[in-house]
Write a protein that holds these residues in place. Structure first.
Motif, PDB file in Angstrom:
ATOM      1  N   GLU A 234       7.307  29.390  57.250  1.00 46.16           N
ATOM      2  CA  GLU A 234       8.749  29.239  57.443  1.00 46.16           C
ATOM      3  C   GLU A 234       9.423  28.629  56.227  1.00 46.16           C
ATOM      4  O   GLU A 234      10.556  28.981  55.884  1.00 46.16           O
ATOM      5  CB  GLU A 234       9.016  28.365  58.674  1.00 46.16           C
ATOM      6  CG  GLU A 234      10.480  28.298  59.068  1.00 46.16           C
ATOM      7  CD  GLU A 234      11.082  29.685  59.302  1.00 46.16           C
ATOM      8  OE1 GLU A 234      12.225  29.923  58.837  1.00 46.16           O
ATOM      9  OE2 GLU A 234      10.419  30.528  59.927  1.00 46.16           O
ATOM     10  N   ARG A 237      10.091  31.456  53.826  1.00 48.76           N
ATOM     11  CA  ARG A 237      11.223  32.292  54.241  1.00 48.76           C
ATOM     12  C   ARG A 237      12.549  31.579  53.998  1.00 48.76           C
ATOM     13  O   ARG A 237      13.533  32.191  53.563  1.00 48.76           O
ATOM     14  CB  ARG A 237      11.062  32.679  55.718  1.00 48.76           C
ATOM     15  CG  ARG A 237       9.951  33.707  55.932  1.00 48.76           C
ATOM     16  CD  ARG A 237       9.882  34.174  57.358  1.00 48.76           C
ATOM     17  NE  ARG A 237       9.315  33.154  58.245  1.00 48.76           N
ATOM     18  CZ  ARG A 237       8.008  32.977  58.435  1.00 48.76           C
ATOM     19  NH1 ARG A 237       7.123  33.735  57.784  1.00 48.76           N
ATOM     20  NH2 ARG A 237       7.559  32.053  59.262  1.00 48.76           N
ATOM     21  N   GLN A 241      15.573  32.840  51.470  1.00 58.08           N
ATOM     22  CA  GLN A 241      16.918  33.059  51.993  1.00 58.08           C
ATOM     23  C   GLN A 241      17.960  32.205  51.285  1.00 58.08           C
ATOM     24  O   GLN A 241      19.095  32.645  51.068  1.00 58.08           O
ATOM     25  CB  GLN A 241      16.949  32.775  53.497  1.00 58.08           C
ATOM     26  CG  GLN A 241      18.252  33.143  54.167  1.00 58.08           C
ATOM     27  CD  GLN A 241      18.617  34.614  53.991  1.00 58.08           C
ATOM     28  OE1 GLN A 241      17.742  35.483  54.084  1.00 58.08           O
ATOM     29  NE2 GLN A 241      19.883  34.903  53.718  1.00 58.08           N
ATOM     30  N   TRP A 244      18.979  34.025  47.998  1.00 58.54           N
ATOM     31  CA  TRP A 244      18.950  35.478  47.998  1.00 58.54           C
ATOM     32  C   TRP A 244      20.180  36.091  47.327  1.00 58.54           C
ATOM     33  O   TRP A 244      20.076  36.967  46.467  1.00 58.54           O
ATOM     34  CB  TRP A 244      18.827  35.980  49.435  1.00 58.54           C
ATOM     35  CG  TRP A 244      18.766  37.466  49.582  1.00 58.54           C
ATOM     36  CD1 TRP A 244      19.789  38.331  49.835  1.00 58.54           C
ATOM     37  CD2 TRP A 244      17.591  38.278  49.466  1.00 58.54           C
ATOM     38  NE1 TRP A 244      19.334  39.633  49.903  1.00 58.54           N
ATOM     39  CE2 TRP A 244      17.981  39.624  49.682  1.00 58.54           C
ATOM     40  CE3 TRP A 244      16.237  38.005  49.232  1.00 58.54           C
ATOM     41  CZ2 TRP A 244      17.083  40.694  49.648  1.00 58.54           C
ATOM     42  CZ3 TRP A 244      15.342  39.066  49.193  1.00 58.54           C
ATOM     43  CH2 TRP A 244      15.767  40.379  49.404  1.00 58.54           C
ATOM     44  N   LEU A 275       8.113  38.666  49.058  1.00 57.73           N
ATOM     45  CA  LEU A 275       8.664  39.007  50.375  1.00 57.73           C
ATOM     46  C   LEU A 275       7.545  39.387  51.350  1.00 57.73           C
ATOM     47  O   LEU A 275       7.554  38.972  52.516  1.00 57.73           O
ATOM     48  CB  LEU A 275       9.670  40.142  50.240  1.00 57.73           C
ATOM     49  CG  LEU A 275      10.993  39.773  49.566  1.00 57.73           C
ATOM     50  CD1 LEU A 275      11.778  41.020  49.203  1.00 57.73           C
ATOM     51  CD2 LEU A 275      11.822  38.854  50.463  1.00 57.73           C
ATOM     52  N   SER A 278       5.824  36.334  52.564  1.00 53.49           N
ATOM     53  CA  SER A 278       6.601  35.545  53.523  1.00 53.49           C
ATOM     54  C   SER A 278       6.956  36.335  54.778  1.00 53.49           C
ATOM     55  O   SER A 278       7.803  35.911  55.562  1.00 53.49           O
ATOM     56  CB  SER A 278       7.870  35.014  52.850  1.00 53.49           C
ATOM     57  OG  SER A 278       8.672  36.074  52.353  1.00 53.49           O
ATOM     58  N   GLY A 279       6.325  37.496  54.961  1.00 54.17           N
ATOM     59  CA  GLY A 279       6.503  38.267  56.191  1.00 54.17           C
ATOM     60  C   GLY A 279       7.771  39.080  56.258  1.00 54.17           C
ATOM     61  O   GLY A 279       8.245  39.411  57.345  1.00 54.17           O
ATOM     62  N   GLN A 280       8.333  39.465  55.108  1.00 55.41           N
ATOM     63  CA  GLN A 280       9.594  40.211  55.078  1.00 55.41           C
ATOM     64  C   GLN A 280       9.377  41.599  54.478  1.00 55.41           C
ATOM     65  O   GLN A 280       9.888  41.932  53.417  1.00 55.41           O
ATOM     66  CB  GLN A 280      10.634  39.424  54.276  1.00 55.41           C
ATOM     67  CG  GLN A 280      10.896  38.038  54.850  1.00 55.41           C
ATOM     68  CD  GLN A 280      11.926  37.265  54.059  1.00 55.41           C
ATOM     69  OE1 GLN A 280      13.125  37.543  54.111  1.00 55.41           O
ATOM     70  NE2 GLN A 280      11.463  36.290  53.298  1.00 55.41           N
ATOM     71  N   ARG A 281       8.628  42.412  55.195  1.00 55.52           N
ATOM     72  CA  ARG A 281       8.233  43.710  54.662  1.00 55.52           C
ATOM     73  C   ARG A 281       9.416  44.668  54.481  1.00 55.52           C
ATOM     74  O   ARG A 281       9.475  45.403  53.487  1.00 55.52           O
ATOM     75  CB  ARG A 281       7.174  44.351  55.565  1.00 55.52           C
ATOM     76  CG  ARG A 281       6.663  45.661  54.997  1.00 55.52           C
ATOM     77  CD  ARG A 281       5.560  46.304  55.795  1.00 55.52           C
ATOM     78  NE  ARG A 281       5.163  47.546  55.132  1.00 55.52           N
ATOM     79  CZ  ARG A 281       4.222  47.637  54.194  1.00 55.52           C
ATOM     80  NH1 ARG A 281       3.571  46.548  53.815  1.00 55.52           N
ATOM     81  NH2 ARG A 281       3.927  48.817  53.635  1.00 55.52           N
ATOM     82  N   THR A 282      10.339  44.688  55.403  1.00 52.39           N
ATOM     83  CA  THR A 282      11.454  45.626  55.283  1.00 52.39           C
ATOM     84  C   THR A 282      12.230  45.386  54.008  1.00 52.39           C
ATOM     85  O   THR A 282      12.550  46.327  53.263  1.00 52.39           O
ATOM     86  CB  THR A 282      12.375  45.514  56.503  1.00 52.39           C
ATOM     87  OG1 THR A 282      11.635  45.842  57.684  1.00 52.39           O
ATOM     88  CG2 THR A 282      13.556  46.457  56.374  1.00 52.39           C
ATOM     89  N   ARG A 283      12.542  44.138  53.727  1.00 49.28           N
ATOM     90  CA  ARG A 283      13.223  43.811  52.472  1.00 49.28           C
ATOM     91  C   ARG A 283      12.384  44.236  51.272  1.00 49.28           C
ATOM     92  O   ARG A 283      12.897  44.751  50.272  1.00 49.28           O
ATOM     93  CB  ARG A 283      13.494  42.309  52.405  1.00 49.28           C
ATOM     94  CG  ARG A 283      14.752  41.853  53.115  1.00 49.28           C
ATOM     95  CD  ARG A 283      14.919  40.347  52.967  1.00 49.28           C
ATOM     96  NE  ARG A 283      16.293  39.934  53.255  1.00 49.28           N
ATOM     97  CZ  ARG A 283      16.719  38.679  53.206  1.00 49.28           C
ATOM     98  NH1 ARG A 283      15.865  37.705  52.870  1.00 49.28           N
ATOM     99  NH2 ARG A 283      17.979  38.385  53.476  1.00 49.28           N
TER     100      ARG A 283
END
Length: 371
Positions: A234, A237, A241, A244, A275, A278-283
């Motif tokens: 967390e 992430r 953010q 960003w 990314l 940190s678990g933000q695959r779509t980005r």
């Protein structure tokens, strides 16, 4: 190109057909007979970017060329385990300093090669090079945990630390510890050094940028602690953010600095991997897909783009940019067994090793000179 199999692409939506082969071909076209990989033809090679390009070759299955790259480093390693900042045409091009993150990065490259190839003899051949490099770097760690960024021509420490540089060293220490563990060569002092460095990166911001203007304007200071595993979960992430909008330009990628209209391909690739970490695959996928517009017909990628002027700048296709493209592709598409290197922390257990450490050099039957 190598006769070895090119990794099978699981998804064609992330990169164009022939991407791996064409990208590797560009790096190969720039590699010199001595094994060094300059930024581009006629330019210098530096140890960090040289390794980045060599990792790209390994991803493409170009093991012989990648090993030539590491052999070059072994052959020119200095007696204290370090390398000068840059080399050109077989000679030192910048003898003003030796940078700790440049020196440490060889461990990342060697471990990356081993993860893909499974060649334990390769680890054995280059163990001494890694050991000497890491001992040099940790010799510049302070009691607060951070690591001085460089030594000067006379070997005197330049006493300050960089967040990006130390974060890179943090990942290299993970890789070095894994190499030691794989070879049954306990190095508990490396683990202590890594823990202290992580503590500094996480909790001691005052130990960085003490004698110069803050480097916070650089995007790498923002995402490198996430990319290298110093900050995760967390907290990672939240860190991404927080800034960003300063660094990410929608539809283009990641800016190099927050005060210039310049997006760079390598930083965008590294942000892609941060990314994912940190678990933000779509980005990650959105940013990466947009980078292929900057591939040239020879397989190289332009370094960056000034969107205010709608112009590629500089007009250079750097080998390390192509290496970063291949690393990010691997992280996204699981092309090789090394795909998780920059998206997770995988520290091998050393509980079975002698807590006092052992001298492994004579046991490993190393072949050839190690510099």
């Amino acid at each position: 190109m190598s006769d070895l199999a090119i990794p099978q692409v699981k998804s064609t939506s992330l990169f164009p057909s022939g991407f791996v082969r064409d990208s590797a071909a560009y790096i190969l076209s720039q590699q010199l007979p001595d094994g060094s990989i300059p930024w581009f033809e006629g330019h210098f090679a530096d140890p960090w970017d040289h390794v980045e390009a060599a990792m790209g070759l390994a991803i493409a299955g170009e093991f012989a060329a990648a090993e030539r790259a590491y052999r070059w480093l072994a052959d020119i390693q200095l007696a204290d385990g370090s390398w000068w900042a840059a080399y050109k045409n077989g000679a030192v091009d910048n003898g003003e300093r030796r940078e700790t993150n440049f020196v440490a990065y060889v461990a990342t490259g060697i471990w990356h090669y081993y993860l893909i190839s499974g060649d334990k003899k390769f680890l054995q051949r280059y163990w001494q090079m890694v050991e000497r490099a890491i001992d040099f770097v940790l010799g510049l760690q302070t009691e607060h945990g951070e690591i001085h960024w460089a030594v000067d021509a006379d070997g005197k420490p330049r006493e300050d630390a960089l967040i990006t540089g130390c974060a890179s060293v943090y990942k290299s220490l993970e890789c070095a510890i894994n190499i030691a563990c794989e070879l049954d060569c306990a190095r508990p002092e490396w683990q202590r050094g890594r823990s202290a460095l992580g503590e500094a990166l996480q909790h001691k911001p005052e130990r960085f940028d003490r004698t110069w203007e803050s480097k916070a304007r650089f995007s790498m200071d923002w995402f490198y602690p996430v990319l290298t595993g110093a900050i995760s979960g967390e907290a990672a992430r939240a860190r991404i953010q927080q800034r960003w909008d300063e660094f990410v330009v929608t539809g283009l990628g990641c800016r190099c600095v927050n005060d210039e209209p310049w997006v760079t391909v390598a930083e965008s690739c590294e942000l892609t991997m941060a990314l994912l970490a940190s678990g933000q695959r779509t980005r990650a996928e959105i940013i990466y897909r947009g980078l292929h517009r900057w591939q040239d017909s020879d397989g190289g990628y332009w370094t960056g783009y000034v969107y205010r002027d709608e112009a590629v700048w500089p007009e250079e296709k750097t080998t390390w940019t192509v290496g970063a493209m291949l690393l990010a592709a691997d992280a996204l598409a699981d092309l090789t067994p090394a795909s998780g290197l920059f998206t997770s922390v995988r520290l091998l257990s050393d509980t079975a090793q002698d807590a006092q450490g052992v001298d492994c050099f004579d046991q490993l039957e190393l072949s050839g000179s190690q510099g």
